[in-house]
Design an enzyme around this catalytic site. Structure first.
Site, PDB file in Angstrom:
ATOM      1  N   GLY A  71      -2.565  62.533  16.080  1.00 48.12           N
ATOM      2  CA  GLY A  71      -1.086  62.360  16.626  1.00 48.12           C
ATOM      3  C   GLY A  71      -0.165  63.154  16.207  1.00 48.12           C
ATOM      4  O   GLY A  71       0.778  63.783  16.488  1.00 48.12           O
ATOM      5  N   THR A  72       0.120  63.105  14.654  1.00 45.82           N
ATOM      6  CA  THR A  72       1.037  63.456  13.845  1.00 45.82           C
ATOM      7  C   THR A  72       0.941  65.005  14.004  1.00 45.82           C
ATOM      8  O   THR A  72       2.104  65.635  14.007  1.00 45.82           O
ATOM      9  CB  THR A  72       0.772  62.993  12.422  1.00 45.82           C
ATOM     10  OG1 THR A  72       1.019  61.611  12.500  1.00 45.82           O
ATOM     11  CG2 THR A  72       1.765  63.560  11.413  1.00 45.82           C
ATOM     12  N   ASN A 150       5.218  52.352  20.518  1.00 49.24           N
ATOM     13  CA  ASN A 150       3.971  51.911  19.510  1.00 49.24           C
ATOM     14  C   ASN A 150       4.554  50.370  19.148  1.00 49.24           C
ATOM     15  O   ASN A 150       3.280  49.655  18.825  1.00 49.24           O
ATOM     16  CB  ASN A 150       3.635  52.776  18.437  1.00 49.24           C
ATOM     17  CG  ASN A 150       4.742  53.250  17.721  1.00 49.24           C
ATOM     18  OD1 ASN A 150       5.720  53.919  18.291  1.00 49.24           O
ATOM     19  ND2 ASN A 150       4.979  52.849  16.470  1.00 49.24           N
ATOM     20  N   GLN A 178       0.314  56.241  22.295  1.00 46.35           N
ATOM     21  CA  GLN A 178      -0.143  54.842  22.682  1.00 46.35           C
ATOM     22  C   GLN A 178      -0.412  54.831  24.250  1.00 46.35           C
ATOM     23  O   GLN A 178      -0.586  53.472  24.544  1.00 46.35           O
ATOM     24  CB  GLN A 178       1.065  53.966  22.345  1.00 46.35           C
ATOM     25  CG  GLN A 178       1.419  53.829  20.857  1.00 46.35           C
ATOM     26  CD  GLN A 178       0.235  53.028  19.973  1.00 46.35           C
ATOM     27  OE1 GLN A 178      -0.685  52.388  20.719  1.00 46.35           O
ATOM     28  NE2 GLN A 178       0.205  53.233  18.821  1.00 46.35           N
ATOM     29  N   SER A 198      -4.040  60.911  20.531  1.00 47.67           N
ATOM     30  CA  SER A 198      -4.859  60.672  19.062  1.00 47.67           C
ATOM     31  C   SER A 198      -6.116  59.741  19.222  1.00 47.67           C
ATOM     32  O   SER A 198      -6.218  58.527  19.921  1.00 47.67           O
ATOM     33  CB  SER A 198      -3.875  59.935  18.099  1.00 47.67           C
ATOM     34  OG  SER A 198      -4.395  59.358  16.992  1.00 47.67           O
ATOM     35  N   GLY A 199      -7.146  60.226  18.575  1.00 47.00           N
ATOM     36  CA  GLY A 199      -8.436  59.687  18.913  1.00 47.00           C
ATOM     37  C   GLY A 199      -8.551  58.065  18.442  1.00 47.00           C
ATOM     38  O   GLY A 199      -8.925  57.266  19.166  1.00 47.00           O
ATOM     39  N   HIS A 200      -7.967  57.811  17.346  1.00 45.31           N
ATOM     40  CA  HIS A 200      -8.268  56.357  16.646  1.00 45.31           C
ATOM     41  C   HIS A 200      -7.356  55.230  17.269  1.00 45.31           C
ATOM     42  O   HIS A 200      -7.699  54.103  17.057  1.00 45.31           O
ATOM     43  CB  HIS A 200      -7.805  56.508  15.208  1.00 45.31           C
ATOM     44  CG  HIS A 200      -6.570  56.601  14.842  1.00 45.31           C
ATOM     45  ND1 HIS A 200      -5.786  55.207  14.432  1.00 45.31           N
ATOM     46  CD2 HIS A 200      -5.648  57.355  14.736  1.00 45.31           C
ATOM     47  CE1 HIS A 200      -4.646  55.948  14.153  1.00 45.31           C
ATOM     48  NE2 HIS A 200      -4.571  57.144  14.268  1.00 45.31           N
ATOM     49  N   THR A 236     -11.716  75.391  10.961  1.00 41.50           N
ATOM     50  CA  THR A 236     -13.087  75.069  11.329  1.00 41.50           C
ATOM     51  C   THR A 236     -13.025  73.833  12.130  1.00 41.50           C
ATOM     52  O   THR A 236     -12.308  72.812  11.588  1.00 41.50           O
ATOM     53  CB  THR A 236     -14.136  74.911  10.419  1.00 41.50           C
ATOM     54  OG1 THR A 236     -14.175  76.112   9.558  1.00 41.50           O
ATOM     55  CG2 THR A 236     -15.425  74.663  10.917  1.00 41.50           C
ATOM     56  N   CYS A 324       4.491  50.847  11.410  1.00 40.32           N
ATOM     57  CA  CYS A 324       4.088  52.264  11.169  1.00 40.32           C
ATOM     58  C   CYS A 324       4.805  52.650  10.113  1.00 40.32           C
ATOM     59  O   CYS A 324       4.576  53.896   9.641  1.00 40.32           O
ATOM     60  CB  CYS A 324       4.522  53.055  12.874  1.00 40.32           C
ATOM     61  SG  CYS A 324       2.952  53.045  13.674  1.00 40.32           S
TER      62      CYS A 324
HETATM   63  C1  LIG Z   1       3.455  56.839  18.970  1.00 33.81           C
HETATM   64  C2  LIG Z   1       2.744  57.251  18.072  1.00 33.81           C
HETATM   65  N1  LIG Z   1       2.669  58.582  17.790  1.00 33.81           N
HETATM   66  C3  LIG Z   1       2.106  59.094  16.928  1.00 33.81           C
HETATM   67  C4  LIG Z   1       1.273  58.659  15.825  1.00 33.81           C
HETATM   68  C5  LIG Z   1       0.729  59.107  14.969  1.00 33.81           C
HETATM   69  O1  LIG Z   1      -0.958  59.517  15.269  1.00 33.81           O
HETATM   70  P1  LIG Z   1      -2.121  59.635  14.099  1.00 33.81           P
HETATM   71  O2  LIG Z   1      -2.091  58.565  13.391  1.00 33.81           O
HETATM   72  O3  LIG Z   1      -3.189  60.137  14.772  1.00 33.81           O
HETATM   73  O4  LIG Z   1      -1.466  60.947  13.154  1.00 33.81           O
HETATM   74  C6  LIG Z   1       1.225  56.978  16.121  1.00 33.81           C
HETATM   75  C7  LIG Z   1       0.238  56.175  15.425  1.00 33.81           C
HETATM   76  O5  LIG Z   1       0.646  55.104  14.914  1.00 33.81           O
HETATM   77  C8  LIG Z   1       1.863  56.571  17.193  1.00 33.81           C
HETATM   78  O6  LIG Z   1       1.840  55.123  17.324  1.00 33.81           O
END
Ligand SMILES: Cc1ncc(COP(=O)(O)O)c(C=O)c1O
Length: 385
Positions: A71-72, A150, A178, A198-200, A236, A324
Site C-alpha cells: 500500500g505504501t 484505517n 482498508q 495491499s495484500g496483507h 523482478t 498506524c
Molecule cells: C489506509 C492505509 N493505507 C496504506 C497503508 C500501508 O499499506 P502497507 O502496509 O501495505 O504498506 C495502510 C496500512 O496500515 C493503511 O491502513
C-alpha cells in the site's frame, strides 16, 4: 493462552489457501516471469492469472493492474507519478485523516514548493464534498482521498468525490487499502483514476500490493529500472507474493457476503455490549458509513495504552487510535481531526475483526474488557468520585 485477534486493520492472518498457492514459488516454480524461455513463460502465466483475479475483485481489466510492494508504495507512486507527469500544476488536495503513506508524502511535497489543501472532517469523521469542490483550482494536479479510514472504518463518498474531480478535469487517487475485500468496489462505475490496495489487509501476504491505473491517466513510473509491469514498476516480480495476492483477491470476492453479514453482526454486538457495559464508553466514527469489521471506542479519562496492555495479558490483540504510527504515544491525528475531546482521544481502542473471528472471541472481549475499564477508571486522577 488463547489469542483473540481483533487487529485486522493492522494486518490479517494469511489464508491457508493463500500460503498453499504460494508454496511452489519457493520451490520448483522459481523461474523469472520475464525470461524468454518456456519455464519463464510458465511463471508469467501464473502472474497473469493473479492479475486477472485482482482485476476481477475491482471490476477492472487486468491491463489496469500494476503489482507493487504494498500500500505504501502504491500511494507514493500514485502521488509522485502524477505530479512528475504534470509539472505545470503544483496543488494537491487531500484530507486530514489520511494514512501516513499519503499524508507524509504530501507534507514532504510542501517542502518542495507544492501547495497542499487538507480537507477537514466532521465529528463523525466524514468529509464535506462542497469543501472539495471549493478547494479545486486551475493549479490542482491531484486529489488523494482514502476510501475507508484505517482507524475508524469511516467510508468516504468516493464515487461522488471522483465525479467532482472528473468534472473539473483533476486526477483522482484513492487509498483503498482498508476498503478492498471488505466492501464491493466496481471500477466500471466509479470514475477513480488511481487506486491503492495491499495484500496483507485481505488475508494475503505482506510486501505485495497493486495499483489500479485507469487507461489514459498521465503519470510516470516511480520505481525505475527494467521493463517489468509494462514499464510502470521496475524490479523482478515478487511471484510468490503476486500469486498469493491473486488467491487472496479470489477468496475476498467469495467471502464478501460473510464480511458484510457475519463479521458486521459480530462487530455490532461487540460495540453494543461495550457501550452498554463499560463506563464512559463512546463510539468514534460514523455509525452507518463504516467498514463492517471496524469499531473504534473511546473510554473516557483513561489511557488506551493501559487498556491494550491489560487486554494483551488476557490474550486479546487490539490497537489504540495511534496504531498506524505505533511506537509513538502521539494522540491519533484522525481522532483529533474529528474533534474527539482530549479526554477521549487517549483512551480510544480500535477493534478490527475478520472472517476468522468467532462469537466466542466477542464473548471473551465483552467479558474481559469492562472490568479492565473499571479498574483503570478507579485509579484515573481525572475521574471524579
Ligand atoms: C489506509 C492505509 N493505507 C496504506 C497503508 C500501508 O499499506 P502497507 O502496509 O501495505 O504498506 C495502510 C496500512 O496500515 C493503511 O491502513
Amino acid at each position: 493462552m488463547r489469542v483473540v485477534y481483533v487487529d485486522n486493520n493492522a494486518t490479517t492472518r494469511v489464508a491457508p489457501e493463500v500460503s498453499e498457492a504460494m508454496e511452489p514459488f519457493f520451490g520448483e516454480l522459481y523461474g523469472n516471469p520475464s525470461s524468454m524461455h518456456t519455464f519463464g513463460g510458465q511463471i508469467a502465466r501464473y502472474v497473469s492469472e493473479a492479475r486477472e483475479r485482482v482485476a476481477a475483485l475491482l471490476g477492472a481489466d487486468a491491463s489496469e493492474v500494476t503489482f507493487t510492494s504494498g500500500g505504501t508504495e502504491c500511494d507514493n507512486t500514485a502521488i509522485m507519478g502524477v505530479l512528475d507527469a504534470n509539472p505545470d500544476k503544483r496543488h494537491i488536495i487531500t484530507t486530514r485523516v489520511e494514512h501516513p503513506a499519503v499524508r507524509n508524502v504530501c507534507q514532504h511535497l510542501v517542502t518542495h514548493g507544492y501547495h497542499v489543501t487538507e480537507l477537514g472532517v466532521d465529528g463523525e469523521g466524514m468529509v464535506n464534498l462542497d469543501e472539495l469542490s471549493d478547494a479545486i483550482t486551475d493549479d490542482t494536479a491531484l486529489i488523494s482521498m482514502m476510501w475507508a479510514n484505517n482507524e475508524t472504518g469511516v467510508i468516504f463518498p468516493i464515487e461522488d468525490a471522483a465525479k467532482i474531480a472528473r468534472e473539473q478535469g483533476v486526477i483522482f487517487h484513492t487509498d483503498a487499502v482498508q476498503a478492498v475485500g471488505k466492501i464491493p468496489i466496481d471500477m466500471k462505475k466509479v470514475p477513480v483514476d488511481l487506486l491503492s490496495l495491499s495484500g496483507h489487509k485481505l488475508h494475503g501476504p505482506k510486501g505485495i500490493g497493486a495499483l489500479y491505473v485507469r487507461p489514459g491517466t498521465r503519470m510516470t513510473a516511480y520505481i525505475m529500472g527494467g521493463h517489468q509491469e509494462h514499464g510502470r514498476r521496475a524490479g523482478t516480480e515478487n511471484t510468490a507474493g503476486i500469486v498469493g495476492l491473486g488467491k487472496a483477491a479470489e477468496l475476498a470476492a467469495a467471502n464478501m457476503d460473510a464480511e458484510n453479514t457475519r463479521v458486521r453482526a459480530m462487530r455490532d454486538r461487540l460495540e453494543e455490549e461495550l457501550l452498554k457495559r463499560a463506563a464512559g464508553a463512546l463510539r468514534n466514527g460514523h455509525p452507518i458509513h463504516r467498514l463492517p469489521n471496524t469499531s473504534n471506542v473511546a473510554f473516557e479519562y483513561i489511557e488506551g495504552e493501559a487498556i491494550l496492555l491489560l487486554l494483551d495479558e488476557q490474550g486479546i490483540c487490539a490497537s489504540s487510535g495511534s496504531a498506524c504510527t505505533s511506537g509513538s504515544l502521539e494522540p491519533s491525528h484522525v481522532l483529533r481531526a474529528m474533534g474527539v475531546p482530549y479526554t477521549c482521544v487517549h483512551g480510544s481502542v480500535r477493534f478490527s475483526l475478520s472472517i476468522y473471528n468467532t462469537d466466542d472471541d466477542i464473548d471473551c472481549i465483552v467479558e474481559k474488557l469492562p472490568p479492565i475499564i473499571e479498574r483503570l477508571r478507579a485509579i484515573s486522577p481525572f475521574v471524579k468520585t
